[in-house]
Write a protein that holds these residues in place. Structure first.
Motif, PDB file in Angstrom:
ATOM      1  N   ILE A 162       0.890  -1.170   0.000  1.00 14.52           N
ATOM      2  CA  ILE A 162       0.000   0.000   0.000  1.00 14.52           C
ATOM      3  C   ILE A 162       0.923   1.213   0.000  1.00 14.52           C
ATOM      4  N   HIS A 163       0.851   2.054  -1.025  1.00 14.42           N
ATOM      5  CA  HIS A 163       1.839   3.129  -1.192  1.00 14.42           C
ATOM      6  C   HIS A 163       1.782   4.162  -0.047  1.00 14.42           C
ATOM      7  N   TRP A 164       0.575   4.584   0.306  1.00 14.13           N
ATOM      8  CA  TRP A 164       0.388   5.555   1.403  1.00 14.13           C
ATOM      9  C   TRP A 164      -0.873   5.180   2.188  1.00 14.13           C
ATOM     10  N   PRO A 165      -0.896   5.494   3.479  1.00 12.30           N
ATOM     11  CA  PRO A 165      -2.064   5.148   4.309  1.00 12.30           C
ATOM     12  C   PRO A 165      -3.237   6.099   4.080  1.00 12.30           C
ATOM     13  N   VAL A 166      -3.974   5.898   3.012  1.00 11.16           N
ATOM     14  CA  VAL A 166      -5.102   6.796   2.710  1.00 11.16           C
ATOM     15  C   VAL A 166      -6.164   6.619   3.803  1.00 11.16           C
ATOM     16  N   PRO A 167      -6.467   7.694   4.532  1.00  9.28           N
ATOM     17  CA  PRO A 167      -7.408   7.589   5.652  1.00  9.28           C
ATOM     18  C   PRO A 167      -8.758   7.033   5.192  1.00  9.28           C
ATOM     19  N   GLY A 168      -9.286   6.127   5.993  1.00  9.38           N
ATOM     20  CA  GLY A 168     -10.604   5.559   5.696  1.00  9.38           C
ATOM     21  C   GLY A 168     -10.577   4.515   4.595  1.00  9.38           C
ATOM     22  N   LYS A 169      -9.451   4.304   3.968  1.00  9.69           N
ATOM     23  CA  LYS A 169      -9.393   3.359   2.844  1.00  9.69           C
ATOM     24  C   LYS A 169      -8.431   2.181   3.080  1.00  9.69           C
ATOM     25  N   ASN A 192       4.881   4.084   4.193  1.00  7.85           N
ATOM     26  CA  ASN A 192       4.524   5.364   4.816  1.00  7.85           C
ATOM     27  C   ASN A 192       3.550   5.211   5.977  1.00  7.85           C
ATOM     28  N   PHE A 193       3.559   4.046   6.616  1.00  8.15           N
ATOM     29  CA  PHE A 193       2.711   3.851   7.791  1.00  8.15           C
ATOM     30  C   PHE A 193       3.478   4.281   9.040  1.00  8.15           C
ATOM     31  N   GLN A 194       2.824   5.133   9.833  1.00  8.61           N
ATOM     32  CA  GLN A 194       3.348   5.521  11.135  1.00  8.61           C
ATOM     33  C   GLN A 194       2.880   4.472  12.150  1.00  8.61           C
ATOM     34  N   ILE A 195       3.369   4.602  13.392  1.00 12.88           N
ATOM     35  CA  ILE A 195       2.979   3.611  14.407  1.00 12.88           C
ATOM     36  C   ILE A 195       1.447   3.573  14.545  1.00 12.88           C
ATOM     37  N   HIS A 196       0.807   4.733  14.552  1.00  8.69           N
ATOM     38  CA  HIS A 196      -0.660   4.726  14.768  1.00  8.69           C
ATOM     39  C   HIS A 196      -1.396   4.027  13.628  1.00  8.69           C
ATOM     40  N   GLY A 212      10.377  14.131   1.560  1.00 11.62           N
ATOM     41  CA  GLY A 212       9.013  13.936   1.051  1.00 11.62           C
ATOM     42  C   GLY A 212       7.988  14.399   2.076  1.00 11.62           C
ATOM     43  N   LYS A 213       6.737  14.030   1.834  1.00 16.00           N
ATOM     44  CA  LYS A 213       5.644  14.457   2.719  1.00 16.00           C
ATOM     45  C   LYS A 213       5.592  13.596   3.989  1.00 16.00           C
ATOM     46  N   HIS A 214       5.131  14.234   5.077  1.00 13.33           N
ATOM     47  CA  HIS A 214       4.787  13.464   6.270  1.00 13.33           C
ATOM     48  C   HIS A 214       3.467  12.744   5.971  1.00 13.33           C
ATOM     49  N   MET A 224      -0.010  14.522   4.167  1.00 13.57           N
ATOM     50  CA  MET A 224      -0.122  14.300   2.734  1.00 13.57           C
ATOM     51  C   MET A 224      -1.513  14.735   2.257  1.00 13.57           C
ATOM     52  N   ASP A 225      -1.576  15.330   1.094  1.00 12.07           N
ATOM     53  CA  ASP A 225      -2.871  15.675   0.520  1.00 12.07           C
ATOM     54  C   ASP A 225      -3.408  14.452  -0.216  1.00 12.07           C
ATOM     55  N   TYR A 226      -4.362  13.771   0.411  1.00 13.10           N
ATOM     56  CA  TYR A 226      -4.909  12.560  -0.196  1.00 13.10           C
ATOM     57  C   TYR A 226      -6.082  12.869  -1.121  1.00 13.10           C
TER      58      TYR A 226
END
Ligand code: NDP
Length: 277
Positions: free
Chosen positions: A110-117, A141-145, A267-269, A273-275
């Motif tokens: 998964i490239h980035w943790p898109v919220p809700g997806k 790009n997954f943080q601990i949370h 890069g972006k945090h 990130m603008d999802y």
């Protein structure tokens, strides 16, 4: 551990090389073919692409044009943000596989943790894994949370977390968390896109071993148990970035490099990130 074929075992037993070739911003066409051809010749056996990089077709062609067996090359690709969700991910995966011209990939992320997806995306990725179309699966790009949230629901734990990681963004807590969870960390932009290869600390340490700042950073990754995927289109730099297995940093040198941390990203945090939501 003495070459580009040196691997680390993921929690499902699949082996991945410690150093691979990143191909972000390598152009589709002749450039990607030449870049991969020279890397394979040097001995690279792992290639990190993504649907977003728009060069999966070239990656596939370069692999077919090499004289290597498919099983000797570790191929990673990723599902892009706008393709997330259960159905879309299944479709995006098939599209990537078709572009690559492969029957399976070695690692799907998964490239980035898109919220809700991302949880729905992960369900699709688990299915892809269970069907044997990806030998390993993971996130990026997954943080601990994000990991805690995902782990609460998974059937299969991610095997890899690929994040921005280099001395100026030494994500120690995330690294410790991933180690506890048996999730392999992988460093993207390990050279910070070349932005501080003139750092005096890195140069000073490198001088002792007759190594460049880039080699010192990549060795620091390795000694932290982190995979790296430096990108270069230039054969002499590909060679340089691979030549990190014949020296060892002392604990004191590791500490000095850890001390370069400034919480500074190229890069972006992931939380900023603008999802496009
Ligand atoms: P890197 O940190 O790998 O740096 C690449 C840059 O440094 C290029 O400009 C390259 O130029 C230059 N370079 C490479 N080696 C050397 C060297 N030895 N000395 C001096 N300069 C050097 O940056 P990337 O952002 O490309 O990251 C690596 C890979 O990580 C990507 O290609 C991609 O596969 C992955 N990635 C994943 C992300 C994610 O969200 N999951 C985000 C970003 C990257 P040249 O090519 O001219 O040699």
């Amino acid at each position: 551990m003495s070459s580009l074929s040196a691997t680390v075992k993921l929690h499902n037993g699949v082996e991945i090389p410690w150093v691979g070739l990143g191909v972000y911003k390598v152009e589709e066409g002749q450039q990607i073919e030449d870049t991969i051809a020279s890397a394979l010749k040097i001995g690279y056996r792992s290639i990190d692409t993504a649907a977003f990089y728009q060069n999966e077709e070239g990656v596939g062609r370069a692999i077919r044009n090499s004289n290597l067996n498919r099983e000797d090359i570790f191929v990673t690709t990723k599902v892009w943000n706008t393709d997330q969700g259960y159905e879309n991910t299944l479709k995006a995966f098939d599209k990537s596989l078709k572009k690559l011209g492969l029957d399976y990939v070695d690692l799907y992320l998964i490239h980035w943790p898109v919220p809700g997806k991302y949880k729905e995306t992960w369900k699709a990725i688990e299915e892809i894994y269970e069907k044997g179309k990806a030998r390993a699966i993971g996130v990026s790009n997954f943080q601990i949370h994000h990991l805690e949230d995902l782990l609460a629901d998974v059937n299969i734990k991610p095997m890899v977390n690929q994040v921005e990681f280099h001395p100026q963004i030494f994500q120690k807590d995330l690294l410790d968390f991933c180690k506890q969870q048996n999730i392999q960390m992988e460093a993207w932009s390990p050279l910070a896109r070349g932005q501080y290869l003139d750092d005096p600390t890195l140069l000073e340490i490198g001088k002792k071993y007759n190594k460049t700042a880039a080699q010192v950073i990549l060795r620091w990754d390795y000694q932290h148990g982190v995979i790296s995927i430096p990108k270069s289109t230039k054969p002499h730099r590909q060679d340089e970035n691979a030549d990190i297995f014949d020296f060892s940093l002392t604990d004191e040198e590791m500490e000095k490099i850890n001390g370069l941390h400034q919480n500074k990203r190229t890069g972006k945090h992931p939380d900023e990130m603008d999802y496009g939501l």
